[in-house]
Design an enzyme around this catalytic site. Structure first.
Site, PDB file in Angstrom:
ATOM      1  N   ARG A 228      20.214  -5.357 -11.686  1.00  0.00           N
ATOM      2  CA  ARG A 228      20.846  -4.306 -12.493  1.00  0.00           C
ATOM      3  C   ARG A 228      20.511  -4.551 -13.964  1.00  0.00           C
ATOM      4  O   ARG A 228      20.530  -5.700 -14.431  1.00  0.00           O
ATOM      5  CB  ARG A 228      22.373  -4.327 -12.340  1.00  0.00           C
ATOM      6  CG  ARG A 228      22.889  -3.739 -11.038  1.00  0.00           C
ATOM      7  CD  ARG A 228      22.802  -2.210 -11.038  1.00  0.00           C
ATOM      8  NE  ARG A 228      23.330  -1.606  -9.831  1.00  0.00           N
ATOM      9  CZ  ARG A 228      22.617  -1.301  -8.734  1.00  0.00           C
ATOM     10  NH1 ARG A 228      21.316  -1.544  -8.696  1.00  0.00           N
ATOM     11  NH2 ARG A 228      23.180  -0.731  -7.697  1.00  0.00           N
ATOM     12  N   GLU A 257      20.479   3.724 -17.529  1.00  0.00           N
ATOM     13  CA  GLU A 257      19.499   4.586 -16.851  1.00  0.00           C
ATOM     14  C   GLU A 257      19.939   6.047 -16.890  1.00  0.00           C
ATOM     15  O   GLU A 257      21.128   6.322 -16.781  1.00  0.00           O
ATOM     16  CB  GLU A 257      19.346   4.124 -15.390  1.00  0.00           C
ATOM     17  CG  GLU A 257      18.760   2.730 -15.313  1.00  0.00           C
ATOM     18  CD  GLU A 257      18.729   2.173 -13.890  1.00  0.00           C
ATOM     19  OE1 GLU A 257      19.121   2.886 -12.941  1.00  0.00           O
ATOM     20  OE2 GLU A 257      18.313   1.020 -13.740  1.00  0.00           O
ATOM     21  N   HIS A 275      13.576   2.485 -11.411  1.00  0.00           N
ATOM     22  CA  HIS A 275      14.577   2.112 -10.398  1.00  0.00           C
ATOM     23  C   HIS A 275      14.174   2.628  -9.006  1.00  0.00           C
ATOM     24  O   HIS A 275      14.869   3.450  -8.402  1.00  0.00           O
ATOM     25  CB  HIS A 275      15.964   2.648 -10.789  1.00  0.00           C
ATOM     26  CG  HIS A 275      17.091   1.983 -10.062  1.00  0.00           C
ATOM     27  ND1 HIS A 275      18.337   1.809 -10.601  1.00  0.00           N
ATOM     28  CD2 HIS A 275      17.170   1.439  -8.813  1.00  0.00           C
ATOM     29  CE1 HIS A 275      19.136   1.206  -9.734  1.00  0.00           C
ATOM     30  NE2 HIS A 275      18.438   0.973  -8.632  1.00  0.00           N
TER      31      HIS A 275
HETATM   32  P1  NAP Z   1      24.290 -10.139  -2.200  1.00  0.00           P
HETATM   33  O1  NAP Z   1      23.811 -10.442  -0.840  1.00  0.00           O
HETATM   34  O2  NAP Z   1      25.738  -9.918  -2.436  1.00  0.00           O
HETATM   35  O3  NAP Z   1      23.749 -11.289  -3.172  1.00  0.00           O
HETATM   36  C1  NAP Z   1      24.164 -11.418  -4.492  1.00  0.00           C
HETATM   37  C2  NAP Z   1      23.749 -12.787  -4.989  1.00  0.00           C
HETATM   38  O4  NAP Z   1      24.079 -12.890  -6.360  1.00  0.00           O
HETATM   39  C3  NAP Z   1      24.458 -13.931  -4.263  1.00  0.00           C
HETATM   40  O5  NAP Z   1      23.545 -14.966  -4.047  1.00  0.00           O
HETATM   41  C4  NAP Z   1      25.523 -14.363  -5.261  1.00  0.00           C
HETATM   42  O6  NAP Z   1      25.819 -15.741  -5.074  1.00  0.00           O
HETATM   43  C5  NAP Z   1      24.804 -14.110  -6.580  1.00  0.00           C
HETATM   44  N1  NAP Z   1      25.739 -13.908  -7.676  1.00  0.00           N
HETATM   45  C6  NAP Z   1      26.718 -12.989  -7.788  1.00  0.00           C
HETATM   46  N2  NAP Z   1      27.392 -13.152  -8.941  1.00  0.00           N
HETATM   47  C7  NAP Z   1      26.825 -14.206  -9.562  1.00  0.00           C
HETATM   48  C8  NAP Z   1      27.090 -14.875 -10.780  1.00  0.00           C
HETATM   49  N3  NAP Z   1      28.075 -14.492 -11.600  1.00  0.00           N
HETATM   50  N4  NAP Z   1      26.319 -15.927 -11.122  1.00  0.00           N
HETATM   51  C9  NAP Z   1      25.323 -16.349 -10.293  1.00  0.00           C
HETATM   52  N5  NAP Z   1      25.014 -15.752  -9.123  1.00  0.00           N
HETATM   53  C10 NAP Z   1      25.778 -14.695  -8.761  1.00  0.00           C
HETATM   54  O7  NAP Z   1      23.593  -8.816  -2.768  1.00  0.00           O
HETATM   55  P2  NAP Z   1      22.151  -8.228  -2.395  1.00  0.00           P
HETATM   56  O8  NAP Z   1      22.258  -7.363  -1.201  1.00  0.00           O
HETATM   57  O9  NAP Z   1      21.144  -9.328  -2.409  1.00  0.00           O
HETATM   58  O10 NAP Z   1      21.930  -7.270  -3.672  1.00  0.00           O
HETATM   59  C11 NAP Z   1      21.991  -7.794  -4.972  1.00  0.00           C
HETATM   60  C12 NAP Z   1      22.005  -6.686  -6.007  1.00  0.00           C
HETATM   61  O11 NAP Z   1      20.700  -6.149  -6.169  1.00  0.00           O
HETATM   62  C13 NAP Z   1      22.858  -5.455  -5.683  1.00  0.00           C
HETATM   63  O12 NAP Z   1      24.224  -5.681  -5.967  1.00  0.00           O
HETATM   64  C14 NAP Z   1      22.254  -4.394  -6.561  1.00  0.00           C
HETATM   65  O13 NAP Z   1      22.904  -4.372  -7.805  1.00  0.00           O
HETATM   66  C15 NAP Z   1      20.811  -4.852  -6.741  1.00  0.00           C
HETATM   67  N6  NAP Z   1      19.851  -3.960  -6.063  1.00  0.00           N
HETATM   68  C16 NAP Z   1      18.937  -3.270  -6.797  1.00  0.00           C
HETATM   69  C17 NAP Z   1      18.036  -2.438  -6.160  1.00  0.00           C
HETATM   70  C18 NAP Z   1      17.007  -1.663  -6.913  1.00  0.00           C
HETATM   71  O14 NAP Z   1      16.687  -0.553  -6.504  1.00  0.00           O
HETATM   72  N7  NAP Z   1      16.448  -2.191  -7.984  1.00  0.00           N
HETATM   73  C19 NAP Z   1      18.070  -2.284  -4.780  1.00  0.00           C
HETATM   74  C20 NAP Z   1      19.004  -3.008  -4.067  1.00  0.00           C
HETATM   75  C21 NAP Z   1      19.896  -3.857  -4.718  1.00  0.00           C
HETATM   76  P3  NAP Z   1      27.233 -16.382  -5.459  1.00  0.00           P
HETATM   77  O15 NAP Z   1      28.288 -15.401  -5.045  1.00  0.00           O
HETATM   78  O16 NAP Z   1      27.263 -17.684  -4.710  1.00  0.00           O
HETATM   79  O17 NAP Z   1      27.205 -16.600  -6.930  1.00  0.00           O
HETATM   80  C1  8YV Z   2      19.274   2.648  -4.960  1.00  0.00           C
HETATM   81  C2  8YV Z   2      20.160   0.297  -5.496  1.00  0.00           C
HETATM   82  O1  8YV Z   2      18.236   3.094  -5.758  1.00  0.00           O
HETATM   83  O2  8YV Z   2      21.018  -0.246  -3.379  1.00  0.00           O
HETATM   84  C3  8YV Z   2      21.126  -0.376  -4.601  1.00  0.00           C
HETATM   85  O3  8YV Z   2      22.003  -1.082  -5.121  1.00  0.00           O
HETATM   86  O4  8YV Z   2      20.175   0.102  -6.662  1.00  0.00           O
HETATM   87  C4  8YV Z   2      19.113   1.170  -4.939  1.00  0.00           C
HETATM   88  O5  8YV Z   2      18.767   0.850  -3.640  1.00  0.00           O
HETATM   89  C5  8YV Z   2      20.511   3.280  -5.422  1.00  0.00           C
HETATM   90  O6  8YV Z   2      21.664   2.746  -4.954  1.00  0.00           O
HETATM   91  C6  8YV Z   2      20.495   4.736  -5.016  1.00  0.00           C
HETATM   92  O7  8YV Z   2      20.580   5.537  -6.080  1.00  0.00           O
END
Ligand code: NAP
Ligand code: 8YV
Length: 315
Positions: A228, A257, A275
């Site tokens: 993010r 964004e 994104h």
């Molecule tokens: P997840 O399985 O919940 O993993 C989150 C990771 O972040 C965990 O390892 C957690 O470990 C760590 N974390 C959380 N808070 C933290 C902190 N304060 N300090 C250090 N580490 C921390 O989530 P995920 O499914 O991998 O997704 C992660 C994030 O990616 C989503 O929440 C979303 O915002 C983003 N994302 C972006 C896109 C995109 O389109 N660019 C797509 C999908 C997801 P600990 O709890 O042990 O700290």
């Molecule tokens: C998507 C994301 O683009 O899953 C997330 O957290 O950031 C992305 O996969 C978004 O949620 C859909 O607009």
């Protein structure tokens, strides 16, 4: 018999609407525009983006809010929990796509492929004229992953064949991974030359990638963000890229964004994506299906498929 009413408060993937209409009475409206009778009929919500406490409070009989995306920072899940309302998200089905994007963005940033293609398309490739060698290589790098959750672990697995050293920072150490653990982000940034951020948007992650962390990453440093934009102090990042405090950055996400700071456009050492990490037709279809399936399962069997951790689960 009337069908269960599900509110869709804004733009959402077309497949969500099509599939919802097979099972529910779908009301596409801003919750603020509903009269008391209409608001009282709503028992489910399907949302992509924001659904705040005020919106939740307008729906006295809502049971489940199904959010599109794994990051559900736009939905006030804590407030929903205080009212016994379930929130679901779309984890796992996008892990591979987002991890693939992270690797693509890393290579594009390090080897400058988008710039090289633009150079070619502009007609610059002529006899005796070649694109400049890239300053950086992925070879021999030490990659730090900030967030080793579902997606972070997929990124790490994909990095293994590249023969780079891999380390990570999370609050909780993983006993079952072969990567180096750093208990603070600063320690991690100081140890690695490549930092990939894949943490959620929370109060604790706000602008944690700041001037101090970028300085610790250093002049050979490459920063990649697929988590993010909230996590980054963008002014500090622009300054670090301009001054050579770090070498390059690849960004899929931004603080506000779709408003990308104009100061980033001019930087040759930044690769910018809109994104799109999960943005393929198959992956977005899978996310759309999970949004609908959570509502279907809840109303058929009282068991949501993927509730978020804040959710109180009624047995
Ligand atoms: P997840 O399985 O919940 O993993 C989150 C990771 O972040 C965990 O390892 C957690 O470990 C760590 N974390 C959380 N808070 C933290 C902190 N304060 N300090 C250090 N580490 C921390 O989530 P995920 O499914 O991998 O997704 C992660 C994030 O990616 C989503 O929440 C979303 O915002 C983003 N994302 C972006 C896109 C995109 O389109 N660019 C797509 C999908 C997801 P600990 O709890 O042990 O700290
Ligand atoms: C998507 C994301 O683009 O899953 C997330 O957290 O950031 C992305 O996969 C978004 O949620 C859909 O607009």
């Amino acid at each position: 018999m009337s069908r269960i009413a599900v509110l869709v408060p804004g733009k959402i993937h077309e497949r969500v609407l099509t599939r919802l209409k097979e099972s529910f009475d779908v009301i596409e409206a801003d919750p603020a525009s509903l009269d008391a009778e209409a608001a009282g009929r709503i028992r489910g919500v399907a949302v992509s983006g924001t659904f705040n406490a005020a919106a939740i409070d307008r729906l006295p009989n809502v049971e489940l809010i199904s959010s599109f995306g794994v990051g559900y920072d736009g939905v006030d899940a804590k407030h929903a929990a205080t009212k016994g309302i379930i929130v679901t998200n779309t984890p796992d089905v996008l892990n591979d796509e987002v991890a693939d994007t992270a690797i693509g963005l890393l290579l594009n940033t390090i080897r400058e492929f988008p710039r090289a293609e633009n150079w070619l398309r502009a007609g610059n490739w002529k006899p005796g004229q070649n694109y400049a060698l890239s300053r950086f290589s992925l070879k021999g790098r030490h990659v730090g992953i900030y967030g080793l959750g579902r997606i972070g672990q997929e990124i790490a697995k994909r990095l293994e064949p590249f023969k780079v050293k891999i380390s990570y920072h999370t609050r909780t150490r993983h006993a079952d991974v072969p990567y180096g653990y750093y208990p603070t982000l600063k320690d991690l940034a100081g140890a690695v030359d490549t930092l990939v951020s894949i943490v959620p948007k929370t109060a604790q992650t706000h602008k944690t990638i700041n001037a101090e962390i970028l300085s610790a990453l250093g002049p050979e440093g490459v920063f990649i963000n697929v988590g993010r934009g909230w996590t980054v102090d963008e002014d500090a990042l622009v300054q670090a890229l301009k001054s050579g405090t770090i070498g390059a950055a690849g960004l899929d996400v931004f603080y506000d964004e779709p408003n990308v700071p104009a100061s980033l456009f001019d930087l040759p050492n930044a690769v910018l994506l809109p994104h799109l990490a999960s943005g393929s037709v198959p992956t977005r279809n899978a996310m759309a299906d999970l949004v609908v399936d959570n509502l279907v399962e809840w109303f058929a069997k009282a068991k949501p498929l993927t509730p978020v951790p804040e959710t109180p689960l009624k047995e």
